[in-house]
Design a protein around this motif. Structure first.
Motif, PDB file in Angstrom:
ATOM      1  N   THR A 109      15.917   8.162  80.318  1.00 49.98           N
ATOM      2  CA  THR A 109      14.551   7.892  81.371  1.00 49.98           C
ATOM      3  C   THR A 109      14.516   7.431  83.009  1.00 49.98           C
ATOM      4  OG1 THR A 109      12.241   6.652  81.102  1.00 49.98           O
ATOM      5  CG2 THR A 109      12.831   8.628  78.918  1.00 49.98           C
ATOM      6  N   PRO A 110      14.231   8.014  83.529  1.00 49.82           N
ATOM      7  CA  PRO A 110      14.351   7.821  84.912  1.00 49.82           C
ATOM      8  C   PRO A 110      13.234   6.229  85.160  1.00 49.82           C
ATOM      9  CG  PRO A 110      14.090  10.455  85.314  1.00 49.82           C
ATOM     10  CD  PRO A 110      13.650   9.746  84.031  1.00 49.82           C
ATOM     11  N   TYR A 111      12.492   6.204  84.582  1.00 52.30           N
ATOM     12  CA  TYR A 111      11.512   4.839  84.491  1.00 52.30           C
ATOM     13  C   TYR A 111      12.164   3.958  84.072  1.00 52.30           C
ATOM     14  CZ  TYR A 111       7.112   2.111  84.051  1.00 52.30           C
ATOM     15  OH  TYR A 111       6.204   1.643  83.853  1.00 52.30           O
ATOM     16  N   GLU A 112      12.498   4.876  82.975  1.00 47.69           N
ATOM     17  CA  GLU A 112      13.975   3.059  81.934  1.00 47.69           C
ATOM     18  C   GLU A 112      14.778   2.737  82.368  1.00 47.69           C
ATOM     19  OE1 GLU A 112      16.855   2.621  78.341  1.00 47.69           O
ATOM     20  OE2 GLU A 112      16.030   4.002  78.110  1.00 47.69           O
ATOM     21  N   MET A 113      15.873   3.366  83.776  1.00 48.82           N
ATOM     22  CA  MET A 113      16.463   3.663  84.405  1.00 48.82           C
ATOM     23  C   MET A 113      15.782   2.283  85.644  1.00 48.82           C
ATOM     24  SD  MET A 113      17.697   4.327  87.994  1.00 48.82           S
ATOM     25  CE  MET A 113      16.924   5.213  87.892  1.00 48.82           C
ATOM     26  N   ALA A 114      14.414   2.905  86.234  1.00 50.66           N
ATOM     27  CA  ALA A 114      14.811   2.312  87.724  1.00 50.66           C
ATOM     28  C   ALA A 114      14.009   0.768  86.953  1.00 50.66           C
ATOM     29  CB  ALA A 114      13.302   2.673  88.151  1.00 50.66           C
ATOM     30  N   SER A 115      13.228   0.289  85.731  1.00 49.66           N
ATOM     31  CA  SER A 115      12.990  -0.565  84.742  1.00 49.66           C
ATOM     32  C   SER A 115      13.860  -1.746  84.588  1.00 49.66           C
ATOM     33  CB  SER A 115      11.915  -0.960  83.789  1.00 49.66           C
ATOM     34  OG  SER A 115      13.096  -0.508  82.530  1.00 49.66           O
ATOM     35  N   LYS A 116      15.429  -1.189  84.997  1.00 49.93           N
ATOM     36  CA  LYS A 116      16.734  -2.285  84.879  1.00 49.93           C
ATOM     37  C   LYS A 116      17.192  -2.992  86.180  1.00 49.93           C
ATOM     38  CE  LYS A 116      17.176  -0.896  80.280  1.00 49.93           C
ATOM     39  NZ  LYS A 116      16.704  -2.106  79.145  1.00 49.93           N
ATOM     40  N   ILE A 117      16.722  -2.548  87.252  1.00 51.41           N
ATOM     41  CA  ILE A 117      17.070  -3.030  88.421  1.00 51.41           C
ATOM     42  C   ILE A 117      16.699  -4.119  88.420  1.00 51.41           C
ATOM     43  CG2 ILE A 117      16.898  -2.194  90.833  1.00 51.41           C
ATOM     44  CD1 ILE A 117      15.967   0.160  90.629  1.00 51.41           C
ATOM     45  N   HIS A 118      15.313  -4.635  88.331  1.00 49.23           N
ATOM     46  CA  HIS A 118      14.720  -6.133  88.666  1.00 49.23           C
ATOM     47  C   HIS A 118      15.321  -7.470  88.007  1.00 49.23           C
ATOM     48  CE1 HIS A 118      12.033  -9.122  90.483  1.00 49.23           C
ATOM     49  NE2 HIS A 118      11.752  -9.636  89.221  1.00 49.23           N
ATOM     50  N   GLN A 119      15.182  -7.599  88.630  1.00 45.25           N
ATOM     51  CA  GLN A 119      16.469  -9.317  88.011  1.00 45.25           C
ATOM     52  C   GLN A 119      16.549  -9.902  89.089  1.00 45.25           C
ATOM     53  OE1 GLN A 119      19.720 -11.297  88.232  1.00 45.25           O
ATOM     54  NE2 GLN A 119      20.291 -11.541  86.224  1.00 45.25           N
ATOM     55  N   HIS A 120      16.226 -11.528  89.137  1.00 46.02           N
ATOM     56  CA  HIS A 120      16.288 -12.648  89.362  1.00 46.02           C
ATOM     57  C   HIS A 120      17.928 -12.501  91.084  1.00 46.02           C
ATOM     58  CE1 HIS A 120      19.590 -14.653  87.658  1.00 46.02           C
ATOM     59  NE2 HIS A 120      20.049 -15.080  88.564  1.00 46.02           N
ATOM     60  N   LYS A 121      18.621 -11.375  90.943  1.00 47.02           N
ATOM     61  CA  LYS A 121      19.659 -11.579  92.503  1.00 47.02           C
ATOM     62  C   LYS A 121      18.803 -10.189  93.061  1.00 47.02           C
ATOM     63  CE  LYS A 121      23.001 -14.346  91.598  1.00 47.02           C
ATOM     64  NZ  LYS A 121      23.123 -15.686  92.236  1.00 47.02           N
ATOM     65  N   THR A 122      18.246  -9.245  92.387  1.00 47.67           N
ATOM     66  CA  THR A 122      18.193  -8.043  93.138  1.00 47.67           C
ATOM     67  C   THR A 122      16.686  -8.193  93.969  1.00 47.67           C
ATOM     68  OG1 THR A 122      17.030  -6.939  91.510  1.00 47.67           O
ATOM     69  CG2 THR A 122      19.247  -6.787  92.130  1.00 47.67           C
ATOM     70  N   LYS A 123      15.976  -9.794  94.071  1.00 47.99           N
ATOM     71  CA  LYS A 123      14.356  -9.720  94.563  1.00 47.99           C
ATOM     72  C   LYS A 123      14.465  -9.009  96.273  1.00 47.99           C
ATOM     73  CE  LYS A 123      13.248 -14.139  92.096  1.00 47.99           C
ATOM     74  NZ  LYS A 123      12.781 -15.367  92.121  1.00 47.99           N
ATOM     75  N   HIS A 124      13.420  -9.191  96.586  1.00 49.04           N
ATOM     76  CA  HIS A 124      13.457  -8.766  97.356  1.00 49.04           C
ATOM     77  C   HIS A 124      13.619  -7.261  98.260  1.00 49.04           C
ATOM     78  CE1 HIS A 124      11.813 -12.938  97.683  1.00 49.04           C
ATOM     79  NE2 HIS A 124      12.890 -13.101  98.565  1.00 49.04           N
ATOM     80  N   HIS A 125      12.873  -6.245  97.528  1.00 44.78           N
ATOM     81  CA  HIS A 125      13.974  -4.872  98.183  1.00 44.78           C
ATOM     82  C   HIS A 125      13.495  -3.750  97.433  1.00 44.78           C
ATOM     83  CE1 HIS A 125      15.847  -3.872  94.341  1.00 44.78           C
ATOM     84  NE2 HIS A 125      15.735  -2.329  94.717  1.00 44.78           N
ATOM     85  N   LEU A 126      13.172  -3.202  97.652  1.00 43.16           N
ATOM     86  CA  LEU A 126      12.173  -1.651  97.743  1.00 43.16           C
ATOM     87  C   LEU A 126      13.770  -0.308  97.365  1.00 43.16           C
ATOM     88  CD1 LEU A 126       9.593  -0.854  99.740  1.00 43.16           C
ATOM     89  CD2 LEU A 126       9.347  -2.454  98.099  1.00 43.16           C
ATOM     90  N   THR A 127      13.552   0.386  96.147  1.00 47.23           N
ATOM     91  CA  THR A 127      14.417   1.694  96.169  1.00 47.23           C
ATOM     92  C   THR A 127      13.577   2.875  96.267  1.00 47.23           C
ATOM     93  OG1 THR A 127      15.329   0.261  94.144  1.00 47.23           O
ATOM     94  CG2 THR A 127      16.288   2.292  94.341  1.00 47.23           C
ATOM     95  N   VAL A 128      13.987   3.543  97.595  1.00 45.82           N
ATOM     96  CA  VAL A 128      13.631   5.024  97.436  1.00 45.82           C
ATOM     97  C   VAL A 128      14.629   5.737  96.984  1.00 45.82           C
ATOM     98  CG1 VAL A 128      12.522   6.601  98.749  1.00 45.82           C
ATOM     99  CG2 VAL A 128      11.816   3.903  98.811  1.00 45.82           C
ATOM    100  N   VAL A 129      14.231   6.631  96.249  1.00 43.12           N
ATOM    101  CA  VAL A 129      15.567   8.268  95.968  1.00 43.12           C
ATOM    102  C   VAL A 129      14.825   9.016  96.446  1.00 43.12           C
ATOM    103  CG1 VAL A 129      16.343   6.507  94.443  1.00 43.12           C
ATOM    104  CG2 VAL A 129      14.886   7.947  93.331  1.00 43.12           C
ATOM    105  N   ASP A 130      15.777   9.698  95.992  1.00 39.27           N
ATOM    106  CA  ASP A 130      15.236  11.761  95.795  1.00 39.27           C
ATOM    107  C   ASP A 130      14.939  12.268  94.683  1.00 39.27           C
ATOM    108  OD1 ASP A 130      15.251  14.651  96.185  1.00 39.27           O
ATOM    109  OD2 ASP A 130      16.957  14.658  97.234  1.00 39.27           O
ATOM    110  N   ARG A 131      13.545  12.882  94.240  1.00 42.88           N
ATOM    111  CA  ARG A 131      13.571  12.946  93.386  1.00 42.88           C
ATOM    112  C   ARG A 131      14.045  14.078  92.525  1.00 42.88           C
ATOM    113  NH1 ARG A 131       6.922  13.016  92.626  1.00 42.88           N
ATOM    114  NH2 ARG A 131       6.981  14.637  93.621  1.00 42.88           N
TER     115      ARG A 131
END
Length: 647
Positions: A326-348
């Motif tokens: 799901t998109p929600y599950e996909m987005a939840s996989k982004i966060h890790q200690h190497k991906t701090k300090h950022h926002l992700t914005v996409v075309d829905r």
């Protein structure tokens, strides 16, 4: 201006380059004097003036909030595309945004640049005059490139000034890059008489010329002197260290910051030239010089070793994103200690499972609807819950018709981030050369390792979201193919294979043992008559009508199937009233007959057989028994003359 705060946009590339990193640091420190915020819009590759190919990552310049800017700084030579630069400037003029252009010439702009001609003349004169060179050779950049052509003219002028006849054989072209330079140097080595100096139009070419010469057994500078231009830090780590002229980004950033402040204060700004600094070094025979570079060595080493770890971690992140359901599950996989300090914005629109976003023709692509799907700060705060955003933010149902980094539901969040001390870095997100959103980085420092990681994170997001969309669409196609394989094309009921698979699942469920099981057989009356008299299309229509009535009459958990012909049946697990179901079938067909104008009546004969589900239950035997009851009904109709009637 946004919320009483000046916003300054910087358009550049490769923010992980030490010179660009230093430029951003100095410029941001300067403009903070007026409480201004720096928004950096950057690409991660070089276009190299190829106007016929505009990569999708240049979309980052389309999402600049032009109407809210107080000033825009354009690093023309870093973007390397007049097409992109002209588009940016057009948007600025439309919104009356003042523009400072660095290393470029455009009307109605404030131009700041190093005096590259004077700087190159410094290093070329030093090589030819101070070291008494008699056979100089020029390693130029791209043919017909203004920077390269200017340096060729200067080289020619210095040669003539020192009594050295010039001809075209004294110029090779390395295209400002490594591989073409190495090939040009190998061609130069085939000559019977070698030059005693190779004067290069930039440092990258000088490093590679020196490397190829030494691989061929020549000594630098004893056999051939080599020089570069730009003053990149890499020249201090080569062997020998390369002589050059430094276009120190700190000097340029100071001048840019001063110009921005003058604009913000309503003062007049004029064009300005800055003289590069001569750096004589080992490759021309001068004493060794390590100007500022020793401070970067530990940073380079740190960056290198971290990069090895980053590659693996970011690969795992993108893989987890791709394989999410799901998109929600996909987005939840982004966060890790190497991906701090950022926002992700996409075309829905990416998440429309009925089509592959990246395969839609451009002319049919719906307007982008940008929404935030991940905020690293929020994810960090809720790291044990794997939440990318609050539900009300992630599932925001509003439309965002404006493509800008200051629009939609993320506007307030980005404005909040502009209040911090450090600049915001923006990258476009793209996959299969189609942009689909952007990433915003808000690092709490100027660490070059963070700036370098931003390009890697952007790439991981590109692959993660793009791969997720592709896999979701593949799943959809496979489901449709599986459905076609298991279902009857005419009626949508299970075919023999599909029914077998579905029945295997329910019969293997121990919870169904001991429950009543009813098999209802329904057979269209007079199919041969309809086919022979009105055609097979009408016959198919009648079969479909019976199938629809059967499905509607049975409970939702029933398995309805058609093995062929006009015999349709359903298996119902649990208590049911077969007579009531058969009555509903007849009622739905009566409604059908009343709603259509057909020259015949669609009717069916139905029979039912009920027993108990147990391990010895045989569906084919039950089907035969229900079939016998159905035929008894059909024969009784024939005896009464009710089998089929015309209208």
């Amino acid at each position: 201006m946004a919320d009483h705060r000046h916003l300054i946009a910087l358009c550049t590339s490769r923010v992980y380059d030490p010179q660009i990193n230093g430029f951003i640091h100095t410029l941001n420190q300067k403009i903070r004097e007026e409480s201004a915020s720096l928004l950096v819009f950057t690409i991660n590759s070089d276009i190299y003036w190829n106007e016929n190919s505009v990569p999708a990552e240049t979309y980052v310049y389309d999402i600049i909030p032009y109407e809210e800017l107080s000033c825009l700084v354009l690093m023309d030579e870093k973007i390397k595309s007049h097409t992109i630069a002209t588009k940016i400037l057009t948007n600025c003029r439309r919104n009356q945004v003042p523009v400072i252009v660095i290393d470029g010439h455009y009307e109605d702009t404030i131009e700041l640049s190093f005096d590259y001609g004077a700087g190159f003349e410094q290093i070329a004169s030093h090589i030819i005059e101070d070291h008494h060179v008699k056979r100089p050779h020029m390693m130029a950049g791209l043919p017909n490139n203004p920077f390269s052509d200017e340096r060729i003219k200067i080289f020619k002028k210095i040669c003539m000034k020192n009594g050295i006849p010039f001809d075209d054989s004294m110029v090779s072209y390395g295209d400002f890059w490594a591989d073409p330079t190495r090939e040009a140097t190998l061609q130069l080595l085939k000559r019977s008489v070698l030059p005693d100096a190779v004067i290069c139009a930039n440092d990258i070419m000088a490093i590679n010329v020196s490397d190829v010469l030494q691989e061929a057994g020549l000594r630098v500078p004893e056999d051939v002197i080599v020089s570069g231009f730009d003053g990149y830090e890499q020249i201090f780590f080569s062997t020998p260290k390369i002589s050059s002229a430094s276009c120190d980004s700190q000097l340029l950033a100071e001048a840019t910051g001063d110009s921005v402040l003058r604009l913000l204060r309503g003062e007049t700004c004029t064009n300005r030239k800055i003289l590069p600094k001569l750096i004589p070094n080992e490759s021309c025979g001068c004493p060794s010089m390590i100007w500022q570079a020793h401070t970067l060595l530990s940073s380079f080493n740190n960056s290198f070793y971290r990069h090895q770890e980053d590659i693996r971690i970011l690969y795992d992140i993108s893989t987890a994103m791709e394989t999410s359901l799901t998109p929600y599950e996909m987005a939840s996989k982004i966060h890790q200690h190497k991906t701090k300090h950022h926002l992700t914005v996409v075309d829905r629109n990416c998440f429309d499972t009925e089509q592959n976003y990246f395969l839609i023709p451009n002319e049919k692509l719906p307007p982008r609807d940008l929404h935030i799907i991940n905020d690293a700060d929020y994810a960090e705060e809720h790291r044990f819950e794997h939440l990318p955003l609050p539900d009300e933010v992630f599932f925001d149902s509003t439309k965002n018709p404006k493509e800008s980094v200051l629009s939609g539901g993320y506007r307030n969040r980005i404005l909040e981030l502009t209040e911090q001390e450090y600049p915001l870095i923006f990258n476009a997100l793209d996959y299969m050369n189609r942009p689909f959103g952007f990433a915003c980085y808000y690092f709490p420092a100027y660490a070059i390792t963070d700036y370098s990681r931003s390009a890697s994170i952007t790439n991981a997001l590109n692959m993660g979201v793009g791969g997720y969309v592709n896999l979701q669409y593949q799943r959809l196609l496979l489901e449709k193919m599986d459905s076609m394989y298991r279902h009857d094309a005419l009626t949508g009921l299970y075919n023999r294979l599909g029914f077998g698979k579905a029945y295997e699942e329910i019969s293997g469920d121990n919870e169904n043992l001991g429950k009543p099981v009813t098999l209802i057989m329904s057979d269209l009356d007079g199919l041969k008559y309809i086919n022979d008299t009105f055609g097979h299309a009408d016959g198919d229509r009648a079969i479909a009508a019976v199938a629809d009535a059967l499905v509607r009459a049975c409970p939702k958990n029933a398995l309805a199937a058609r093995f062929g012909g006009d015999e349709l049946f359903a298996v119902v697990i649990g208590d049911c009233d077969p007579a009531n179901i058969i009555g509903k079938i007849d009622m739905y067909l009566q409604d059908f007959n009343q709603s259509v104008d057909l020259p015949y009546v669609v009717a069916t004969s139905s029979g039912a057989y009920t027993t108990t589900m147990n391990e010895s239950y045989q569906v084919l035997k039950a089907l035969k028994l229900a079939d016998e009851k159905m035929y008894a009904v059909k024969n009784a109709k024939r005896a009464r003359g009710e089998y089929i009637t015309n209208r």
